[in-house]
Scaffold this motif. Structure first.
Motif, PDB file in Angstrom:
ATOM      1  N   VAL A   1       5.194  -4.607  -4.051  1.00 32.27           N
ATOM      2  CA  VAL A   1       5.458  -3.194  -3.777  1.00 32.27           C
ATOM      3  C   VAL A   1       4.924  -2.394  -4.951  1.00 32.27           C
ATOM      4  N   ASN A   2       3.898  -1.588  -4.685  1.00 34.24           N
ATOM      5  CA  ASN A   2       3.304  -0.769  -5.742  1.00 34.24           C
ATOM      6  C   ASN A   2       3.960   0.613  -5.761  1.00 34.24           C
ATOM      7  N   HIS A   3       4.058   1.192  -6.930  1.00 37.18           N
ATOM      8  CA  HIS A   3       4.733   2.490  -7.164  1.00 37.18           C
ATOM      9  C   HIS A   3       5.795   2.769  -6.094  1.00 37.18           C
ATOM     10  N   PRO A   4       6.931   2.065  -6.137  1.00 35.85           N
ATOM     11  CA  PRO A   4       7.920   2.102  -5.054  1.00 35.85           C
ATOM     12  C   PRO A   4       8.460   3.484  -4.721  1.00 35.85           C
ATOM     13  N   SER A   5       8.579   4.354  -5.706  1.00 33.92           N
ATOM     14  CA  SER A   5       9.144   5.681  -5.444  1.00 33.92           C
ATOM     15  C   SER A   5       8.091   6.682  -5.000  1.00 33.92           C
ATOM     16  N   TYR A   6       6.830   6.408  -5.277  1.00 41.99           N
ATOM     17  CA  TYR A   6       5.737   7.337  -4.952  1.00 41.99           C
ATOM     18  C   TYR A   6       5.146   6.973  -3.595  1.00 41.99           C
ATOM     19  N   THR A   7       5.181   7.835  -2.661  1.00 39.68           N
ATOM     20  CA  THR A   7       4.757   7.691  -1.264  1.00 39.68           C
ATOM     21  C   THR A   7       5.580   6.650  -0.496  1.00 39.68           C
ATOM     22  N   VAL A   8       5.823   5.488  -1.078  1.00 38.57           N
ATOM     23  CA  VAL A   8       6.565   4.436  -0.377  1.00 38.57           C
ATOM     24  C   VAL A   8       7.990   4.886  -0.061  1.00 38.57           C
ATOM     25  N   GLY A   9       8.598   5.632  -0.974  1.00 42.50           N
ATOM     26  CA  GLY A   9       9.925   6.187  -0.732  1.00 42.50           C
ATOM     27  C   GLY A   9      11.064   5.204  -0.908  1.00 42.50           C
TER      28      GLY A   9
ATOM     29  N   GLY B   1       0.816  -1.200   0.000  1.00 38.71           N
ATOM     30  CA  GLY B   1       0.000   0.000   0.000  1.00 38.71           C
ATOM     31  C   GLY B   1       0.852   1.254   0.000  1.00 38.71           C
ATOM     32  N   HIS B   2       0.506   2.193   0.873  1.00 32.80           N
ATOM     33  CA  HIS B   2       1.243   3.461   0.958  1.00 32.80           C
ATOM     34  C   HIS B   2       2.065   3.550   2.238  1.00 32.80           C
TER      35      HIS B   2
ATOM     36  N   ILE C   1       7.569  -5.899  -8.170  1.00 36.12           N
ATOM     37  CA  ILE C   1       7.493  -4.438  -8.248  1.00 36.12           C
ATOM     38  C   ILE C   1       6.483  -4.046  -9.324  1.00 36.12           C
ATOM     39  N   GLU C   2       5.456  -3.308  -8.897  1.00 38.64           N
ATOM     40  CA  GLU C   2       4.451  -2.812  -9.843  1.00 38.64           C
ATOM     41  C   GLU C   2       4.637  -1.313 -10.032  1.00 38.64           C
TER      42      GLU C   2
END
Length: 303
Positions: free
Chosen positions: A191-199, A167-168, A215-216
């Motif tokens: 892991v969804n959008h790893p660079s966005y919010t997840v950091g 998630g986030h 990795i999605e």
């Protein structure tokens, strides 16, 4: 970005899978509903669409579509996101969801403490009208230890062999989550959008893959439009960090005033071809990798 041969794009759309479709109904503004999203995907030759809503489990909509005979050409898939609206990281919400066919369990998104901090100055996922202020959720306590309710949810995920998405959550929360998940028998880590919010950094992405995670990447963040965040070079770096065999795309589309999910897939196919990826590599990233992760199709291998 060079223009790809439309016929080649059409071919690569056959069997494509979207595990991140934001169709409606929803308290957030949507451009299409679940039935329309499935119809458009089927018309394009796609194999499956997973409906994700930040506020309710989508499994019941899947059942309605199947029972009404509207799921013959593309498979609809349900999911649940563990935000405040379902009681947070709540095993009593997860159990019926997976028993009703949810294939992905997402950790908190709009209710994640990390998401709330990220959106302090600007609402990241606005709703159509004013709603109750979210209570910030984490999966760890003040000492960094995983909470007991999270462990209960992990046991349900392992028992039913469904996907656990971060998630986030912040990457600092993802590490203990995934470590405990593996110990409890969860094999489908996402892991969804790893660079966005997840950091997650590029080195984090490499390490996540090394422990078995998938990795999605969100198509909406890389194609032209109001949701674009990153350039082509960064996409290439992300794919190289994880490797083609552990990378796939979800549209993360369906929002009002944005590209429709199917068109998003067509554009990301063209972009990946322009970045030098082969037809077979692109096919993996828009279809077969997602099938493997989410057990779509009788021949989908174990994670």
């Amino acid at each position: 970005m060079s223009l790809a041969d439309p016929k080649l794009v059409d071919d690569l759309m056959q069997g494509a899978i979207d595990l991140h479709c934001h169709s409606g109904p929803s308290v957030m503004a949507r451009a299409l509903n679940h039935e329309q999203a499935l119809e458009q995907a089927a018309a394009a030759g796609m194999r499956a669409v997973l409906f994700k809503d930040h506020y309710y489990p989508t499994g019941p909509f899947v059942d309605v579509l199947k029972e009404s005979g509207k799921a013959t050409k593309a498979e609809p898939i349900g999911s649940i996101v563990l935000n405040n609206s379902v009681g947070g990281v709540n095993p009593f919400a997860v159990e019926p969801a997976v028993k009703c066919g949810a294939r992905v369990v997402w950790m908190p998104t709009v209710s994640a403490a990390n998401h709330i901090r990220e959106g302090h100055r600007k609402s990241l996922l606005p709703t159509k009208g004013k709603m109750l202020k979210q209570v910030a959720l984490s999966v760890v306590d003040a000492r960094g230890d995983l909470l007991d309710n999270v462990k209960q949810v992990l046991d349900i995920i392992a028992e039913h062999d469904v996907v656990l998405s971060c998630g986030h959550l912040h990457i600092s929360e993802v590490w203990p989550l995934f470590e405990e998940a593996k110990q409890r028998g969860c094999t489908r880590l996402l892991v969804n959008h790893p660079s966005y919010t997840v950091g997650a950094s590029l080195s984090d992405v490499k390490e996540l893959v090394s422990i078995g995670a998938w990795i999605e990447h969100s198509i909406c963040m890389f194609i032209p439009g109001r949701l674009k965040c990153y350039d082509d070079a960064f996409l290439k770096a992300l794919i190289e960090a994880a490797g083609v065999d552990r990378t796939f795309f979800g549209s993360d589309l369906g929002q009002a005033n944005a590209t429709l999910p199917v068109e998003g897939f067509r554009q990301i196919i063209g972009l990946c071809l322009s970045l030098g990826y082969s037809v077979e590599e692109v096919r993996k990233m828009v279809g077969s990798n997602a099938a493997q992760l989410a057990r779509i199709g009788a021949n989908a291998p174990a994670g």
